[in-house]
Structures are given as structure tokens and as C-alpha cells.
Design an enzyme around this catalytic site. Structure first.
Site, PDB file in Angstrom:
ATOM      1  CG  ASP A 213      40.758  47.626  41.029  1.00  0.00           C
ATOM      2  OD1 ASP A 213      41.075  48.824  40.726  1.00  0.00           O
ATOM      3  OD2 ASP A 213      40.370  46.786  39.943  1.00  0.00           O
ATOM      4  CG  HIS A 357      44.354  44.261  43.511  1.00  0.00           C
ATOM      5  ND1 HIS A 357      45.149  43.842  42.462  1.00  0.00           N
ATOM      6  CD2 HIS A 357      43.003  44.147  43.408  1.00  0.00           C
ATOM      7  CE1 HIS A 357      44.070  43.546  41.394  1.00  0.00           C
ATOM      8  NE2 HIS A 357      42.877  43.627  42.079  1.00  0.00           N
TER       9      HIS A 357
HETATM   10 ZN    ZN Z   1      38.444  43.969  42.430  1.00  0.00          ZN
END
Ligand code: ZN
Length: 398
Positions: A213, A357
Site C-alpha cells: 500500500d 507497504h
Molecule cells: Zn494506506
């Protein structure tokens, strides 16, 4: 398109036509048709659509598949050539199916001398009328790989006086071959299906989906390099405002076979749904379409995982399933490479969706943990798929 030439009477004498030609005064069309043999080739196309090849053949006369018997020197075939060889490497011939009036295609791999050394039958064949054949197959079914090849259509028949001693043949094109290229199929999106909110697959298969992400960011290239090294694919949930300035990274993610999802335009909390959610998700979708030139995401992930029943229908109305996760190493909090590794490999199950991430801050710990995560899960027998593949969503090509 035909050689040698034929007399109208000779063609009519050949009992290949499944339906007799209309009797009576010949119209100009009938005369034109009778001027050639029934297997005279009028048109042929062989084109790629996504992962499939589509073949269409059209002949002057009508025929049934059981009338195409190579031992009787009646055939309708596509010859496939590789490289610069003048000899066909393989061919696809129209054939009958036992116990059926339907047509099939028989694929034959040929030795340099022309002998058949392997064959298989392809049955995705359709006949919209008695002069036309349409077939769909994959390049692998006809042993073609990505790259250039050449093809031509040949037909032969016997029976008419001037085709008695030696079969008459028609070639399309009349001379030479048609050049074509098999391209890797390009996925341009997927079709949302089933429940609008998912945290994992149903748990049948030993595969997981790695998801990243808050990119694209300066760490994205490092993640891509690792995925490339292990020859696996992941899913990236992108922040819309970062897409335009990093369009090259988005194209790279997609070109290497990864999936891309929507993570709002500014990483806003859109859990309340409504017009804020709509505009955040749709602006990101537009940015991804613009940056890639062809891709429309069918997955959405809510920032912070903040979801509600009001959000799912908004994402769905924009063609997206909302994707949560079932494994969260909290890598954004920089807990240490070892902690990221042990949480992921400790919690991963069949068809898990793993949250990590590649943006939103320093992600060197995530990048450092990734190779050992992949190695350990792989050694336990896990494969790696994109979220659309994990959920069995049908790809869109184009
Ligand atoms: Zn996020």
C-alpha cells in the site's frame, strides 16, 4: 486465389457440398461460386485476442467436416511456420468428430520431412454457416510461443476431371505466407464478482497474495526488483495523487504482471462512503487509467482499513471489490525487519492476503524482510498470486 482453374461443371460434379446448389437459372452469384472448387479459399484470419487466438476460414462452397478426409486428398488446413524455414513446422486441419456432425481441428506437429510426430484435437470450433469455420485456441495448444511466426491456409480436393490425377489445391495467400506475432496477453483489469468485502480467499489452495500500500514511492523499484528476482507477482494499492508523478513505476508494475488497486486519491478516511468516497476512489481510478494508458482497477483498499457498510456499495458502483487483509505485520510502524518477517510467516495461511507497504514513509525494513518472507513461504509450499487471481476474478484483456 485458386489454382488450377476449374470448369463450372467440374466443380458441380464434386459431391463435397453438404447442401446442393440451387437449381435453375444461375444468378451472377451462383456463376461466381461455381467457377471455383468448393474448398476454394475466400478469406482467412488468425488474430490474437488476449490469451486466445481466433481463426476464421471462409470457402467458396459448402462442406461438412466428415467430407474432409486427408486419405481421400480433401483437406482444409492452416500451416504454421517458425523462423525462416520453408517447411511448415505444424498444421491445423479441419476434421470430423467421431459420433458427431460437428467440426474439430486437428493439430499436428511435423518433422522436417513432413511426417506427423504429435497431434491433438481442438474442439472449440463453431460453424456459423456451411462455408465458414471459426475456432478459438491458445498459442500453447498449437505450440506457438511469444514471438514471430508465419502462416497460410491450404485446401485440396479431388473428384473433378481436371483434379483426378492429382488433387487441386488452393493457397491463401496465393504466394508466400502471412507474418504474425504472438504477444504476451495484456491484462487491462478484472471483473468484480461475489461478496464486495474480502479479507482472504476461501482457503482451498496453498497460495498467498502479497499486497503493498501507499505507493508508488522511491521504495517501489526495490520491491519490484525482488518480485522479479523470485518471478512472482503482487498487488499494489496506489495513492492517486502519487500516480501521475510516478507513472513510469505504475506502468512497470503492470507490465511485469502485477495487479494494481485503488487506495484513494489523498489517503483520506472514506469509511463514511458518500460523495467523498466516490470522488476519492474515482479520481484515483482516472489517474491509474491515464498513467497506464489501458488499466482500470477492480480492487479498492480503504486507508487504515477503515470500512463500513456505507463504503462497499460506493466502491462496487465504481467496479471495485473492497480488499482487506488477514495478515498484518504493522510494517508501517517500523517494528524491525525480524518482526515483520516472523509475523508474516507465522500468520500466513492458505489464500491469505498479506498487508505491507512500499510507500508512506521509510520502507527499508519491509524491503529487507521481503526476500526471506518469500523464501520461507515458498519452502513451505506456498505460491504467490495477485489478489484478482487469488479471488478467481476473471481478467479483462486489451
Ligand atoms: Zn494506506
Amino acid at each position: 486465389m485458386r489454382r488450377p482453374s476449374h470448369l463450372a461443371a467440374a466443380a458441380a460434379a464434386l459431391a463435397l457440398a453438404a447442401a446442393p446448389a440451387t437449381a435453375g437459372a444461375a444468378s451472377p452469384t451462383d456463376r461466381a461460386r461455381d467457377a471455383g472448387g468448393p474448398l476454394d479459399l475466400l478469406a482467412a484470419s488468425l488474430s490474437q485476442q488476449g490469451p486466445d487466438l481466433h481463426l476464421q476460414l471462409r470457402t467458396r462452397g459448402t462442406w461438412g467436416p466428415r467430407q474432409l478426409v486427408s486419405s481421400q486428398q480433401r483437406s482444409l488446413c492452416v500451416e504454421l511456420f517458425r523462423g525462416s524455414s520453408a517447411n511448415a513446422r505444424s498444421r491445423l486441419c479441419v476434421a470430423g468428430r467421431s459420433g458427431s456432425t460437428r467440426a474439430a481441428l486437428r493439430f499436428e506437429r511435423l518433422s522436417p520431412g513432413g511426417a506427423v510426430i504429435a497431434q491433438r484435437t481442438l474442439t472449440n470450433v463453431h460453424r456459423p454457416d456451411m462455408r465458414t469455420l471459426q475456432a478459438t485456441f491458445t498459442p500453447a495448444q498449437v505450440e506457438l510461443a511469444v514471438g514471430d511466426y508465419r502462416w497460410r491456409v491450404t485446401s485440396s480436393w479431388t473428384g473433378s476431371p481436371d483434379c483426378a490425377a492429382k488433387p487441386c489445391t488452393d493457397l491463401l495467400p496465393d504466394r508466400g505466407t502471412i507474418h504474425a506475432t504472438i504477444l504476451p496477453p495484456r491484462v487491462s483489469g478484472c471483473v468484480p464478482k461475489g461478496s464486495s468485502f474480502r479479507s482472504a480467499g476461501p482457503g482451498h489452495r496453498k497460495v498467498v497474495a502479497l499486497t503493498f500500500d501507499d505507493g508508488p514511492s522511491p521504495y517501489t523499484s526495490q520491491v519490484l526488483r525482488i518480485l522479479r528476482r523470485f518471478r512472482i507477482h503482487a498487488t499494489f494499492f496506489l495513492i492517486g495523487e502519487q500516480v501521475g508523478p510516478n507513472a513510469r513505476l505504475v506502468r512497470e508494475e503492470l507490465a511485469e504482471g502485477n495487479a494494481v488497486g485503488d487506495h484513494t486519491y489523498t489517503h483520506a478516511n472514506v469509511s463514511g462512503g458518500g460523495s467523498l468516497a466516490y470522488s476519492q476512489i474515482s479520481r484515483t481510478r482516472s489517474a491509474i487509467r491515464r498513467a497506464s494508458g489501458y488499466y482500470t482497477p477492480c480492487l479498492f483498499r480503504a486507508p487504515g482499513g477503515a470500512v463500513s457498510g456505507a463504503l462497499f456499495p460506493v466502491a462496487r458502483s465504481l467496479g471495485m471489490l473492497t480488499i482487506q487483509w488477514d495478515v498484518d505485520p504493522r510494517d508501517w510502524s517500523r517494528p524491525g525487519t525480524g518482526s515483520i518477517y516472523s509475523t508474516v510467516v507465522g500468520q500466513a495461511r492458505r489464500e491469505s492476503i498479506i498487508l505491507m507497504h512500499d510507500g508512506g514513509g521509510p520502507r527499508n525494513q519491509t524491503v529487507a524482510a521481503l526476500p526471506s518472507i518469500i523464501r520461507t513461504l515458498r519452502s513451505r509450499g506456498y505460491g504467490f498470486q495477485t489478489v484478482p487471481d487469488l479471488l478467481g476474478l476473471k481478467p479483462v484483456y486489451g
